[in-house]
Structure formats: structure tokens, C-alpha cells
Design an enzyme around this catalytic site. Structure first.
Site, PDB file in Angstrom:
ATOM      1  N   HIS A  65       0.824  -1.214   0.000  1.00  0.00           N
ATOM      2  CA  HIS A  65       0.000   0.000   0.000  1.00  0.00           C
ATOM      3  C   HIS A  65       0.861   1.268   0.000  1.00  0.00           C
ATOM      4  O   HIS A  65       0.370   2.344   0.330  1.00  0.00           O
ATOM      5  CB  HIS A  65      -0.907   0.011   1.229  1.00  0.00           C
ATOM      6  CG  HIS A  65      -1.733  -1.216   1.393  1.00  0.00           C
ATOM      7  ND1 HIS A  65      -2.612  -1.640   0.425  1.00  0.00           N
ATOM      8  CD2 HIS A  65      -1.800  -2.126   2.394  1.00  0.00           C
ATOM      9  CE1 HIS A  65      -3.200  -2.752   0.832  1.00  0.00           C
ATOM     10  NE2 HIS A  65      -2.710  -3.078   2.016  1.00  0.00           N
ATOM     11  N   ASP A 118      -5.212  -7.444  11.286  1.00  0.00           N
ATOM     12  CA  ASP A 118      -4.557  -6.294  11.920  1.00  0.00           C
ATOM     13  C   ASP A 118      -5.086  -6.084  13.334  1.00  0.00           C
ATOM     14  O   ASP A 118      -4.323  -5.823  14.273  1.00  0.00           O
ATOM     15  CB  ASP A 118      -4.778  -5.034  11.083  1.00  0.00           C
ATOM     16  CG  ASP A 118      -4.007  -5.058   9.774  1.00  0.00           C
ATOM     17  OD1 ASP A 118      -2.976  -5.757   9.709  1.00  0.00           O
ATOM     18  OD2 ASP A 118      -4.429  -4.371   8.818  1.00  0.00           O
ATOM     19  N   HIS A 226      -7.039  -4.606  -1.067  1.00  0.00           N
ATOM     20  CA  HIS A 226      -6.308  -5.852  -1.254  1.00  0.00           C
ATOM     21  C   HIS A 226      -6.774  -6.580  -2.514  1.00  0.00           C
ATOM     22  O   HIS A 226      -6.477  -7.762  -2.697  1.00  0.00           O
ATOM     23  CB  HIS A 226      -6.475  -6.763  -0.032  1.00  0.00           C
ATOM     24  CG  HIS A 226      -6.102  -6.102   1.253  1.00  0.00           C
ATOM     25  ND1 HIS A 226      -7.029  -5.588   2.129  1.00  0.00           N
ATOM     26  CD2 HIS A 226      -4.890  -5.827   1.775  1.00  0.00           C
ATOM     27  CE1 HIS A 226      -6.407  -5.053   3.150  1.00  0.00           C
ATOM     28  NE2 HIS A 226      -5.108  -5.177   2.969  1.00  0.00           N
ATOM     29  N   GLY A 410       2.737   8.591 -30.156  1.00  0.00           N
ATOM     30  CA  GLY A 410       1.380   8.230 -30.551  1.00  0.00           C
ATOM     31  C   GLY A 410       0.381   9.360 -30.675  1.00  0.00           C
ATOM     32  O   GLY A 410      -0.810   9.107 -30.811  1.00  0.00           O
ATOM     33  N   GLY A 498      15.358  23.847 -35.001  1.00  0.00           N
ATOM     34  CA  GLY A 498      15.059  22.462 -34.663  1.00  0.00           C
ATOM     35  C   GLY A 498      16.259  21.547 -34.741  1.00  0.00           C
ATOM     36  O   GLY A 498      16.278  20.476 -34.147  1.00  0.00           O
ATOM     37  N   ASP A 569       7.911   8.569 -41.585  1.00  0.00           N
ATOM     38  CA  ASP A 569       7.876   9.533 -40.499  1.00  0.00           C
ATOM     39  C   ASP A 569       6.523  10.246 -40.490  1.00  0.00           C
ATOM     40  O   ASP A 569       6.114  10.827 -41.511  1.00  0.00           O
ATOM     41  CB  ASP A 569       8.999  10.560 -40.659  1.00  0.00           C
ATOM     42  CG  ASP A 569       8.946  11.600 -39.568  1.00  0.00           C
ATOM     43  OD1 ASP A 569       9.230  11.258 -38.420  1.00  0.00           O
ATOM     44  OD2 ASP A 569       8.614  12.758 -39.874  1.00  0.00           O
ATOM     45  N   PRO A 570       5.812  10.233 -39.385  1.00  0.00           N
ATOM     46  CA  PRO A 570       4.483  10.860 -39.341  1.00  0.00           C
ATOM     47  C   PRO A 570       4.520  12.351 -39.634  1.00  0.00           C
ATOM     48  O   PRO A 570       3.629  12.874 -40.319  1.00  0.00           O
ATOM     49  CB  PRO A 570       4.011  10.596 -37.900  1.00  0.00           C
ATOM     50  CG  PRO A 570       4.818   9.447 -37.423  1.00  0.00           C
ATOM     51  CD  PRO A 570       6.141   9.573 -38.103  1.00  0.00           C
TER      52      PRO A 570
END
Length: 593
Positions: A65, A118, A226, A410, A498, A569-570
Site C-alpha cells: 500500500h 490487523d 487488497h 502516438g 530544430g 515519419d508521421p
């Protein structure tokens, strides 16, 4: 499907001890008892039972946890945390060792989440410690609001609301209160808090098989930490609906789990369950606050968003609402050195008003541009070309995203889609289409507003450089050669800032061939429309050729050559698409006339 989950671990048996070793290496204020592997106790490095003069606050439970509970050990919060194995209660001997290690003359308070193991183990340790002469009190926290009021002895499960109780008790102890007083404050806090969770996936224990209990498109409401089944499985809904449902359940007057009514002051926690991005948690927090204020009439005094009590790698979140008064707020705001208590959440303004955007220092008012009532022949052609280019990019969205998912992050198609959509929208209102230079500047502004990432910046530079070149030619009528000069200048600017050039597998691999062919054909005296179309063919060929290029810029530079060879290449394909669409639209216009 039966398959083992992927974990960055060694032996699954050692995950808790190795976690503790990493934790104390990370935070100098923490230490652990030398009892591995049976005794797994994290404690404050500055506390010794022989000299400690404040109430020790101890909590713990099964591991998995994190950051609960060990991440909340520190001055002003926990004095020690007892760690069990993953999802298993720590044994009583470990709890007793922790009590002995940090409990001084003021005694200790045990804060326990309401799970049978517990309760039993902490209870046994408490009784043994009392028999040894230690002053011990115990507070059990059960803040689950997902299930109907339980029958029998089980009670409500302890969830992330426990963290608020730890903070209140730790601050009270740090202030020097007696054991009885600290216990009273912790008990009162536990009665003021309610929590409910929502999961999108089931967690997987180290070394275990991944469960497929939750199918695609499903979510589970009211599950435990759990991985145990919740109150219901439902179709996945937008977060607005999920948040509203969870808050309605927590604040239900039928169950009356929390003593919160209209006009109450509350604090809010949005807690990630292990695999939920902080972005999604913040979205949930941003939706929860107005729902609490407007629908339930509550004053939201504090908001805590992050991962506080997780469930290994479970995707989802829980929401905790706690009734607050000034005393509780003071405890929550009190300083602590616990490494995982959030910094910067203290205090809250009644309303957050966005800071106004600073105005440009430019002498020209950006809002002065407007679409002319009557388009000139040049303006009409420009409108046709821009509309065709933007529409082509919009239509290519899914293909661009698919290509980019293999060689980038993406989102190329989505990013370009936003830019193209903004261009079409702004062109209806703002573009001074009879002035090509100013139109290029406005296109850059449209792109800058909505396109994030590298592509947005590069296209903004592209259009700003084209604007500057068209302005430099300073003719009221822009001839084809001026457009060729503007394209060339834009490419130079993108390459300069660039860092890419021909052969780097970028949009320039489409635009550089187009620019070269266009300039060559125009200077050779060919028909401008034919030159535009032929240069567009060069752009498409250049974009397709990127399949055989080794990426030297952008995220694609980290991708293997085998994957790169499977897709173009996109960015180059997007550039070729809008360039060719503009050329063909101009060709169709002239042929039609």
C-alpha cells in the site's frame, strides 16, 4: 489468459525487506530494526525509547500500500510503522518490537486499519506490551463507505482516510499532549472520515498470475485495497460521473457513515491506487471540488491529491471526505518530516481566479486582424489552399497516430488535428486573407494556441519565418516566386532552431524536396500551378522515403531501425499531405475557371 505479471523485483519473497532498505537509503531520517526478515519495522532515526518524551504513534499493516504506512514515518506523524508481508498483517512479535523500540514514558498509540488480522495482531501486541509496563492505547479506523452497513463483527474496512487520522494523531503527539488526549483526537478524527474507491484494473501480487476479473471497458466500485471484489462492476464512465457517484455514496444520509451535512467544512483527498497517472488524479480532484461545493453545499478547506494508500499496481482512485473544524485543520497543517505527506497543500483560497494572460509588447494589437468582407482573387485562392490543407490533415489523424504509436509517442495525428481545426475555425473570423503575409502570421498564432510539443513550436516558427519573408518582399501582390522564397525561408528557420536537415527523418524530408523543385520549376519559367503540383509530388516522395532513413531527431531517434523501416515519419507525411492538398486545390480552381 494465465500469465505472470511484469515486476522490477528480485525474489518475490524479499520485496518488503528490499523496499525498506531502499526507503531508509532514500530518507536519512528513517531507520529500521535489525530483525529481517521476520521483523520489518521502520522507525524515526532520532527516536529512542529510553529518551523519547512524547507519545509514540505507531501504525502499520500489510505491505503493498506504499507509501502507507512507512512513508508517513517522521516527526509530526508516525514514530514507527510495522510492515507485514504483501497484503498480510504483521505478526504480533514485530508490532511488539516496534512498541519497545520507540515507546517512552508517555506511552504509545496504535492506529489500526479495520481488518481482522490487523486488529488481532495489534491487539495481542498491545496486551503483551501492557503486561510489560507500557502505556498503550489503540484506535481502529474503518472509513469504507461503499458497502451497506455491515452486520456482525467485521465492520467497515480501513482505507485511505486512515492517513488523515495518522496526521491528526501525529500532530497532537508532537504538540506534547498526553496519551489519552492523543487517543481522543485520533478517535474523533476516525469518526469524521469516509472513503470509497473505484478501480479500472485488479492488482497483481509479486510473482502471481495477473487476474482478468475486470474485463475491457469495465470498472469496479467500492473494492478493497487488497484487490477483493467491490460493491458492483459497471461500464466505464467519464470521470465526472464517477466522481459524482462516489461523493453521493460517501455523503449518503441513508447510511449516515459520516456526520457531514450541508454547510459543513470538509477536507478532500483524492488517492491513487498505484497505477493511475497524477494527471487523472488531478482531473478527479478538479471535478470533485465543485460537486462538493455546489451539489452538497460544503466548504472545501483543503485538497490533498496524490498516492497515499495504494494497492500495488491497481489502476483507479479513492476519494476521502473528512469533516473538519479549525482544530483538525491545525493538525493537518502542522509541520511534519514524514517524507510522503504532501508539501504545499496547507491553506486554501475561497476561489481560484486564473491570472490574466500578459499582453504582447508588440505595437500591433493581435485582435485587430479580421477577415475581410470581400475577398480579392488572391485572397480567394489562399482561402481554398488553406482550407484544403487543413482538411487533409484532419482526415489523416488516425493514420498519423497509428504511425506515431510505433515510432514516437502516438499523438502526432491528434496534435496536428488540433492545429488544423484551429486554423479552419480562426480563418472564418480573423485571417486577413487579402494580405498573404499577415495570414501566415495568423496561422502561426492559431497553431501556437493549440498545438503542444515540438511540432507545435516548429510550425509556429515555420509560419512566422514565411511571414517575415513575405513582408521583406513587400509587394502588395504576392507572385509565385515570393511564395517559393517564403517556403525556403521557413525551412531554413525550422532547420536552424530544430536542428534537423535533409535525411534526418523529419517533416523537412518532405518540404526540402518540394521547395527545391518549386524553385527550380518557377525559375525555369514553368506554369506556376504545374510547378506547385510537381513540387507536391516531390513532397510525397520525400515523405515516403523516410522509411529508409535512420532517425536523427525527435523521439524516433530512440527507436530501432527495424521498427522505423515499417512506417514513414508521421511528421513528414503530415507535411506532404497538407502541401499536396493545397496544390491540388489550387490546380482544381484554375482548371475550373
Amino acid at each position: 489468459m494465465d500469465f505472470r505479471s511484469k515486476k522490477l523485483i528480485n525474489d518475490p519473497i524479499d520485496v518488503v525487506t528490499e523496499f525498506i532498505e531502499g526507503l531508509v537509503e532514500t530518507y536519512p531520517g528513517l531507520q529500521y530494526l535489525d530483525g529481517f526478515p521476520k521483523v520489518k519495522v521502520v522507525l524515526r532515526a532520532d527516536v529512542s525509547a529510553a529518551t523519547y518524551d512524547k507519545v509514540a504513534v505507531i501504525s502499520g499493516g500489510g505491505s503493498g500500500h506504499e507509501p502507507a504506512h512507512a512513508g508517513f514515518v517522521g516527526e509530526g506523524m508516525l514514530t514507527a510503522a510495522i510492515c507485514g508481508d504483501v497484503f498480510a498483517s504483521p505478526p504480533a512479535d514485530s508490532i511488539l518490537a516496534g512498541i519497545r523500540a520507540v515507546s517512552g514514558s508517555m506511552g504509545c498509540l496504535l492506529i489500526v486499519t479495520n481488518y481482522t488480522g490487523d486488529r488481532l495482531n495489534f491487539g495481542l501486541a498491545a496486551e503483551q506490551a501492557k503486561s510489560e509496563g507500557y502505556a498503550v492505547e489503540m484506535v481502529i479506523v474503518g472509513d469504507d463507505c461503499a458497502l451497506p452497513p455491515p452486520r456482525g463483527i467485521a465492520g467497515r474496512r480501513g482505507l485511505a482516510g486512515t492517513i488523515f487520522v495518522l496526521k491528526v494523531a501525529g500532530a497532537a503527539a508532537a504538540a506534547g499532549l498526553s496519551l489519552a488526549e492523543v487517543a481522543v483526537e485520533a478517535k474523533r478524527a476516525s469518526e469524521m472520515v469516509g472513503t470509497m474507491g473505484v478501480a479500472l484494473s485488479v492488482c497483481t501480487l509479486p510473482g502471481q498470475v495477473t487476474s482478468d476479473r475486470l474485463g475491457p471497458g469495465k470498472m469496479e466500485l467500492g473494492l478493497g485495497i487488497h484487490g477483493e471484489p467491490g460493491a458492483a462492476v459497471a461500464d466505464l464512465q467519464p470521470v465526472d460521473i464517477v466522481v459524482s457517484h462516489v461523493l453521493k455514496q460517501i455523503l449518503s444520509t441513508e447510511t449516515n457513515y459520516v456526520p457531514i451535512t450541508r454547510g459543513s467544512r470538509i477536507v478532500l483527498m483524492v488517492n491513487g491506487l498505484g497505477a493511475t497517472p497524477l494527471m487523472e488524479l488531478m482531473i478527479a480532484a478538479g471535478k470533485a471540488v465543485p460537486v462538493l461545493q455546489l451539489e452538497h453545499g460544503l466548504a472545501v478547506d483543503r485538497v490533498y491529491t496524490g498516492s497515499f494508500m495504494t494497492s500495488l499496481d491497481m489502476a483507479g482512485f479513492s476519494i476521502t471526505v473528512m469533516k473538519a473544524d479549525q482544530k483538525i485543520l491545525n493538525r493537518l497543517d502542522a509541520p511534519t518530516k514524514a517524507p510522503n505527506w504532501p508539501v504545499g497543500a496547507d491553506g486554501r483560497l475561497p476561489a481560484k481566479i486564473p491570472v490574466p494572460l500578459p499582453q504582447s509588447r508588440s505595437t500591433k494589437n493581435d485582435e485587430s486582424s479580421s477577415r475581410p468582407q470581400q475577398l480579392s482573387p488572391q485572397g480567394y485562392i489562399l482561402e481554398i489552399a488553406v482550407e484544403a490543407a487543413a482538411t487533409a490533415v484532419i482526415n489523416l489523424k488516425d493514420s498519423l497516430n497509428e504511425w506515431d504509436s510505433k515510432v514516437g509517442d502516438g499523438d502526432c495525428g491528434s496534435t496536428m488535428f488540433r492545429g488544423a481545426s484551429a486554423i479552419l475555425e480562426d480563418m472564418k473570423k480573423y485571417y486577413p486573407l487579402n494580405d498573404p503575409a499577415e495570414t501566415m502570421k495568423e496561422i502561426g498564432s492559431s497553431v501556437r494556441k493549440v498545438m503542444g510539443g515540438t511540432s507545435g513550436i516548429l510550425y509556429d516558427i515555420f509560419f512566422k519565418a514565411a511571414y517575415a519573408q513575405l513582408k521583406a518582399d513587400c509587394n502588395p501582390i504576392v507572385i509565385p516566386l515570393h511564395w517559393a522564397n517564403a517556403l525556403e525561408a521557413a525551412i531554413v528557420a525550422v532547420s536552424k532552431y530544430g536542428g534537423a536537415s535533409a535525411g534526418y527523418r523529419t517533416l523537412l524530408d518532405a518540404l526540402i524536396p518540394a521547395s527545391s523543385v518549386l524553385k527550380e520549376k518557377l525559375t525555369g519559367g514553368e506554369d506556376p500551378v504545374d510547378a506547385f503540383v510537381v513540387s507536391a509530388e516531390a513532397a510525397v516522395a520525400g515523405a515516403e522515403s523516410t522509411k529508409s532513413m535512420r532517425a536523427q531527431a525527435g523521439r524516433s531517434s530512440y527507436v530501432s531501425a527495424d521498427i522505423l523501416a515499417s512506417v514513414p515519419d508521421p511528421g513528414a507525411m503530415a507535411a506532404a499531405s497538407w502541401y499536396q492538398a493545397a496544390a491540388l486545390a489550387v490546380k482544381d480552381k484554375y482548371h475550373a475557371s
